[in-house]
Design an enzyme around this catalytic site. Structure first.
Site, PDB file in Angstrom:
ATOM      1  N   GLU A   1       0.852  -1.118   0.084  1.00 40.35           N
ATOM      2  CA  GLU A   1       0.051   0.091   0.043  1.00 40.35           C
ATOM      3  C   GLU A   1       0.783   1.352   0.001  1.00 40.35           C
ATOM      4  OE1 GLU A   1      -2.340  -0.087   3.440  1.00 40.35           O
ATOM      5  OE2 GLU A   1      -3.040  -2.116   3.118  1.00 40.35           O
TER       6      GLU A   1
ATOM      7  N   CYS B   1       2.955   8.398   1.812  1.00 38.25           N
ATOM      8  CA  CYS B   1       3.524   7.317   2.775  1.00 38.25           C
ATOM      9  C   CYS B   1       3.719   5.849   2.168  1.00 38.25           C
ATOM     10  CB  CYS B   1       2.333   7.054   3.827  1.00 38.25           C
ATOM     11  SG  CYS B   1       2.781   5.804   5.246  1.00 38.25           S
TER      12      CYS B   1
ATOM     13  N   CYS C   1       5.227  -7.673   7.604  1.00 35.52           N
ATOM     14  CA  CYS C   1       6.406  -7.069   8.393  1.00 35.52           C
ATOM     15  C   CYS C   1       6.791  -8.078   9.584  1.00 35.52           C
ATOM     16  CB  CYS C   1       5.655  -5.779   9.344  1.00 35.52           C
ATOM     17  SG  CYS C   1       6.684  -5.207  10.369  1.00 35.52           S
TER      18      CYS C   1
ATOM     19  N   CYS D   1       3.999  -6.041  16.186  1.00 33.89           N
ATOM     20  CA  CYS D   1       3.500  -5.304  17.084  1.00 33.89           C
ATOM     21  C   CYS D   1       1.844  -5.663  17.386  1.00 33.89           C
ATOM     22  CB  CYS D   1       3.765  -3.900  16.647  1.00 33.89           C
ATOM     23  SG  CYS D   1       5.220  -3.246  16.455  1.00 33.89           S
TER      24      CYS D   1
ATOM     25  N   CYS E   1      -1.093  -3.572  15.256  1.00 35.69           N
ATOM     26  CA  CYS E   1      -0.751  -3.387  13.738  1.00 35.69           C
ATOM     27  C   CYS E   1      -1.334  -4.599  12.842  1.00 35.69           C
ATOM     28  CB  CYS E   1       0.747  -3.027  13.730  1.00 35.69           C
ATOM     29  SG  CYS E   1       1.127  -2.369  12.030  1.00 35.69           S
TER      30      CYS E   1
ATOM     31  N   CYS F   1      -1.851   1.888   8.210  1.00 41.64           N
ATOM     32  CA  CYS F   1      -1.062   0.860   8.011  1.00 41.64           C
ATOM     33  C   CYS F   1      -1.543  -0.708   7.860  1.00 41.64           C
ATOM     34  CB  CYS F   1      -0.182   0.657   9.355  1.00 41.64           C
ATOM     35  SG  CYS F   1       1.390   1.071   8.823  1.00 41.64           S
TER      36      CYS F   1
HETATM   37  N1  SAH Z   1       7.359  -0.221  11.140  1.00 46.51           N
HETATM   38  C1  SAH Z   1       7.835   1.248  11.224  1.00 46.51           C
HETATM   39  C2  SAH Z   1       6.765   1.991  10.481  1.00 46.51           C
HETATM   40  C3  SAH Z   1       5.420   1.665  10.016  1.00 46.51           C
HETATM   41  S1  SAH Z   1       4.224   1.826  11.056  1.00 46.51           S
HETATM   42  C4  SAH Z   1       7.325   1.601  12.827  1.00 46.51           C
HETATM   43  O1  SAH Z   1       7.035   0.840  13.443  1.00 46.51           O
HETATM   44  O2  SAH Z   1       7.555   2.707  13.014  1.00 46.51           O
HETATM   45  C5  SAH Z   1       3.934   3.617  11.118  1.00 46.51           C
HETATM   46  C6  SAH Z   1       3.342   4.162  12.630  1.00 46.51           C
HETATM   47  O3  SAH Z   1       1.793   3.588  12.760  1.00 46.51           O
HETATM   48  C7  SAH Z   1       4.077   3.320  13.478  1.00 46.51           C
HETATM   49  O4  SAH Z   1       4.242   4.496  14.499  1.00 46.51           O
HETATM   50  C8  SAH Z   1       3.079   2.307  13.989  1.00 46.51           C
HETATM   51  O5  SAH Z   1       3.356   2.083  15.368  1.00 46.51           O
HETATM   52  C9  SAH Z   1       1.788   3.103  13.940  1.00 46.51           C
HETATM   53  N2  SAH Z   1       0.612   1.991  13.877  1.00 46.51           N
HETATM   54  C10 SAH Z   1       0.231   0.816  13.410  1.00 46.51           C
HETATM   55  N3  SAH Z   1      -0.718   0.242  13.791  1.00 46.51           N
HETATM   56  C11 SAH Z   1      -1.549   1.397  14.164  1.00 46.51           C
HETATM   57  C12 SAH Z   1      -2.770   1.418  14.538  1.00 46.51           C
HETATM   58  N4  SAH Z   1      -3.483   0.396  14.693  1.00 46.51           N
HETATM   59  N5  SAH Z   1      -3.177   2.571  15.190  1.00 46.51           N
HETATM   60  C13 SAH Z   1      -2.114   3.617  15.486  1.00 46.51           C
HETATM   61  N6  SAH Z   1      -0.893   3.703  14.764  1.00 46.51           N
HETATM   62  C14 SAH Z   1      -0.588   2.497  14.379  1.00 46.51           C
END
Ligand code: SAH
Length: 357
Positions: free
Chosen positions: A91, A104, A111, A115, A118, A332
């Site tokens: 995406e 973005c 990934c 997390c 995510c 994301c």
């Molecule tokens: N892997 C990298 C970049 C991708 S995510 C990282 O972890 O920073 C970009 C941002 O979106 C990150 O801060 C991630 O933690 C956040 N993110 C992911 N899922 C999310 C969600 N469901 N709600 C809010 N932020 C989220």
């Protein structure tokens, strides 16, 4: 498999074309075509036909197809789901801000980081993107939308510092004068906190903005929602951020997704303040986006505002991120996730968070 020609830097392309007996000016010609987003060598009309054929035989020219395009009726955000040459998809989101159009981009298919909140990580990592494929996201978003791109954030699917070499190469490509020429100060890179790579990036002294996904100030909570913290805990991560600031002079941006009853208490804000003391930082509060597969819930608005005030009262710059594209699954991994659920045979993960850590 053939080398991806768009992943080559201009000096590398020069060397390759010299080896093919081509005059010195050819490389710049080819590079310019590539960075304009041609879909085939035949579009390089000022090249001799024989050379176009030779290049087509030797190199892979990537050009993703639009699998889905969703435009927000609310704010003009456009989300692309691209199909890559091997059938995988990623995406890209185009956002319209007053300071310019921002894309973005994703850095990996899936990934490995795991997390808890995510959507991108649910199926694990499928593969890393090449430098050229990351460039394609920018190029073809610009081409498809007709909107000039001035800013890039590496905040899409994937962990950029898990794909370090390709990401650095991508930065060189997109920053190059003969290419899109996007300044480093217009680029942000977001990481979940792979400490050795943060230190390596600090050494490069690139003037990009480092965003660190912190999401909790204490190891207990952070390890629970971000497995990477078990390997590199909060203190170590913040120490790397200090080094990063010292080497680059760039203020760090911290992402903090507000999760109800997990990381949104006044005590959490107090501990966060304590941990950030003396480190020039900007905290970005993100109201958690609901992910279907996860039980985690967003904090309510009043809690987010109270948390923000607590930080600001102590002199820490803190903004609440505006939610763009909430009507189009713009956060994301959500769109790819939906597509994969509907088309389950498409991709296979190669690595999980546990293998990685
Ligand atoms: N892997 C990298 C970049 C991708 S995510 C990282 O972890 O920073 C970009 C941002 O979106 C990150 O801060 C991630 O933690 C956040 N993110 C992911 N899922 C999310 C969600 N469901 N709600 C809010 N932020 C989220």
């Amino acid at each position: 498999m053939n080398t991806e020609i768009k992943s080559l830097t201009l000096p590398e392309l020069q060397a390759a074309l010299t080896e093919l007996g081509q005059p010195a000016f050819r490389a710049k010609q080819v590079y310019t075509w590539l960075h304009r987003g041609v879909r085939s060598f035949d579009e390089m009309t000022d090249l001799p036909k024989a050379l176009r054929q030779e290049l087509a035989g030797r190199y892979l020219l990537t050009a993703p197809e639009v699998l889905r395009r969703q435009s927000s009726a609310l704010d003009g955000t456009v989300k692309y789901l691209w199909q890559l040459h091997d059938g995988n998809c990623v995406e890209t989101v185009l956002m319209r801000y007053h300071h310019g159009n921002t894309v973005c981009i994703s850095s990996e298919v899936g990934c490995p980081m795991g997390c808890a909140f995510c959507a991108s990580t649910i199926g694990g990592l499928v593969r890393k993107l090449s430098a050229g494929e990351m460039l394609d996201e920018v190029l073809f978003t610009e081409r498809d939308s007709g909107q000039e791109i001035s800013n890039i954030v590496l905040m899409g699917i994937g962990e950029p510092l898990d794909n370090y070499d390709n990401v650095c190469r991508f930065l060189e490509l997109v920053n190059s004068e003969a290419g899109m020429n996007i300044g480093m100060r217009h680029i942000s890179l977001s990481t979940c906190g792979i400490v050795p790579r943060i230190l390596e990036l600090a050494e490069s002294r690139l003037q990009l903005t480092l965003s660190v996904s912190l999401h909790a100030p204490d190891d207990e909570t952070r390890s629970r929602i971000m497995p990477v913290n078990r390997r590199w805990p909060v203190e170590e991560l913040l120490e790397a951020c200090r080094v990063y600031y010292e080497k680059t002079g760039r203020r760090i941006s911290f992402e903090y997704a507000m999760i109800r009853d997990v990381n949104d208490s006044p005590e959490a804000a107090r501990l966060l303040l304590k941990r950030l003391r003396g480190l020039p930082a900007h905290v970005n509060l993100i109201p958690l986006n609901n992910v279907e597969e996860s039980p985690l819930m967003p904090s309510d608005r009043a809690t987010v505002l109270r948390f923000q005030k607590q930080l600001e009262d102590q002199g820490v710059a803190c903004t609440v991120r505006r939610t763009l594209g909430s009507d189009i699954d713009a956060s994301c991994g959500q769109l790819r996730r939906k597509y994969r659920n509907a088309n389950p045979a498409q991709e296979r993960p190669t690595r999980s968070a546990e293998d990685k850590l």
